[in-house]
Design a protein around this motif. Sequence first.
Motif, PDB file in Angstrom:
ATOM      1  N   TYR A 145       0.183   3.720   4.645  1.00  0.00           N
ATOM      2  CA  TYR A 145      -1.113   2.382   4.105  1.00  0.00           C
ATOM      3  C   TYR A 145      -0.998   1.591   3.041  1.00  0.00           C
ATOM      4  O   TYR A 145      -0.029   2.278   2.126  1.00  0.00           O
ATOM      5  CB  TYR A 145      -2.106   3.010   3.472  1.00  0.00           C
ATOM      6  CG  TYR A 145      -3.147   2.166   3.224  1.00  0.00           C
ATOM      7  CD1 TYR A 145      -3.693   1.119   4.111  1.00  0.00           C
ATOM      8  CD2 TYR A 145      -3.199   1.883   1.968  1.00  0.00           C
ATOM      9  CE1 TYR A 145      -4.866   0.168   2.967  1.00  0.00           C
ATOM     10  CE2 TYR A 145      -4.099   1.041   1.484  1.00  0.00           C
ATOM     11  CZ  TYR A 145      -5.289  -0.398   2.203  1.00  0.00           C
ATOM     12  OH  TYR A 145      -6.072  -0.447   1.966  1.00  0.00           O
ATOM     13  N   ILE A 146      -0.580   0.303   3.134  1.00  0.00           N
ATOM     14  CA  ILE A 146      -0.128  -0.758   2.305  1.00  0.00           C
ATOM     15  C   ILE A 146      -0.942  -1.177   1.845  1.00  0.00           C
ATOM     16  O   ILE A 146      -1.929  -2.804   2.458  1.00  0.00           O
ATOM     17  CB  ILE A 146       0.781  -1.896   2.787  1.00  0.00           C
ATOM     18  CG1 ILE A 146       2.937  -0.653   3.207  1.00  0.00           C
ATOM     19  CG2 ILE A 146       1.628  -2.708   1.654  1.00  0.00           C
ATOM     20  CD1 ILE A 146       3.754  -1.301   3.815  1.00  0.00           C
ATOM     21  N   HIS A 147      -1.409  -1.798   0.552  1.00  0.00           N
ATOM     22  CA  HIS A 147      -2.765  -2.413   0.540  1.00  0.00           C
ATOM     23  C   HIS A 147      -2.802  -3.607  -0.030  1.00  0.00           C
ATOM     24  O   HIS A 147      -3.630  -4.831   0.625  1.00  0.00           O
ATOM     25  CB  HIS A 147      -3.746  -2.100  -1.531  1.00  0.00           C
ATOM     26  CG  HIS A 147      -2.641  -2.683  -2.377  1.00  0.00           C
ATOM     27  ND1 HIS A 147      -2.605  -3.904  -2.471  1.00  0.00           N
ATOM     28  CD2 HIS A 147      -1.574  -1.877  -3.032  1.00  0.00           C
ATOM     29  CE1 HIS A 147      -1.503  -4.137  -3.963  1.00  0.00           C
ATOM     30  NE2 HIS A 147      -0.895  -3.114  -4.030  1.00  0.00           N
ATOM     31  N   GLY A 148      -1.584  -4.945   0.236  1.00  0.00           N
ATOM     32  CA  GLY A 148      -1.489  -5.735   0.688  1.00  0.00           C
ATOM     33  C   GLY A 148      -2.028  -6.728  -0.455  1.00  0.00           C
ATOM     34  O   GLY A 148      -2.335  -7.373  -0.263  1.00  0.00           O
ATOM     35  N   GLY A 149      -1.387  -6.619  -1.845  1.00  0.00           N
ATOM     36  CA  GLY A 149      -2.289  -7.456  -2.883  1.00  0.00           C
ATOM     37  C   GLY A 149      -1.329  -8.741  -3.174  1.00  0.00           C
ATOM     38  O   GLY A 149      -1.478  -9.162  -4.102  1.00  0.00           O
ATOM     39  N   THR A 181      -3.269  -2.413  -7.207  1.00  0.00           N
ATOM     40  CA  THR A 181      -2.240  -1.475  -7.388  1.00  0.00           C
ATOM     41  C   THR A 181      -2.044   0.567  -6.189  1.00  0.00           C
ATOM     42  O   THR A 181      -2.794  -0.214  -5.560  1.00  0.00           O
ATOM     43  CB  THR A 181      -2.178  -0.717  -8.732  1.00  0.00           C
ATOM     44  OG1 THR A 181      -3.662   0.166  -8.180  1.00  0.00           O
ATOM     45  CG2 THR A 181      -3.065  -1.372  -9.654  1.00  0.00           C
ATOM     46  N   HIS A 182      -1.230   0.881  -6.029  1.00  0.00           N
ATOM     47  CA  HIS A 182      -1.033   1.829  -5.270  1.00  0.00           C
ATOM     48  C   HIS A 182      -2.056   2.590  -5.651  1.00  0.00           C
ATOM     49  O   HIS A 182      -2.182   2.945  -4.403  1.00  0.00           O
ATOM     50  CB  HIS A 182      -0.601   2.159  -5.472  1.00  0.00           C
ATOM     51  CG  HIS A 182       0.530   3.271  -6.722  1.00  0.00           C
ATOM     52  ND1 HIS A 182       0.632   3.114  -8.204  1.00  0.00           N
ATOM     53  CD2 HIS A 182      -0.127   4.791  -7.587  1.00  0.00           C
ATOM     54  CE1 HIS A 182       0.338   3.570  -8.748  1.00  0.00           C
ATOM     55  NE2 HIS A 182      -0.508   4.756  -8.552  1.00  0.00           N
ATOM     56  N   ASN A 183      -2.840   2.269  -5.742  1.00  0.00           N
ATOM     57  CA  ASN A 183      -4.385   3.437  -5.871  1.00  0.00           C
ATOM     58  C   ASN A 183      -4.842   2.929  -5.324  1.00  0.00           C
ATOM     59  O   ASN A 183      -6.854   3.377  -4.933  1.00  0.00           O
ATOM     60  CB  ASN A 183      -4.688   3.817  -7.740  1.00  0.00           C
ATOM     61  CG  ASN A 183      -3.935   4.290  -8.610  1.00  0.00           C
ATOM     62  OD1 ASN A 183      -3.975   5.557  -7.886  1.00  0.00           O
ATOM     63  ND2 ASN A 183      -3.200   4.262  -9.803  1.00  0.00           N
TER      64      ASN A 183
END
Length: 90
Positions: free
Chosen positions: A73-77, A83-85
């Motif tokens: 899962y890549i949060h796409g920021g 962040t990774h959280n």
Amino acid sequence: MLRPRLWSAAPLATALAALTACHAQNPPQPPPLPPGVVREAGVVYGKAGDRELHLNIERPDPLPAGPTPVVVYIHGGAWRGGTHNNGSNV
């Protein structure tokens, strides 16, 4: 002729600042993990210049003996926010 009433932005700005400060002091926590799952948080997987790049791993415990499916899962920021959280509630 009636003039439209102009609202002051000060109360809205004050409320927004208070909510932002409250959120910063109490960041959202990831949901509890189900039994048999452990989280390894903040694992360094690379570097960008002097900046470490982190990820979280959520895996079965104990580890299975054979191959196991993986979800990435890549949060796409866009390297601008988050962040990774951010994906811990997915």
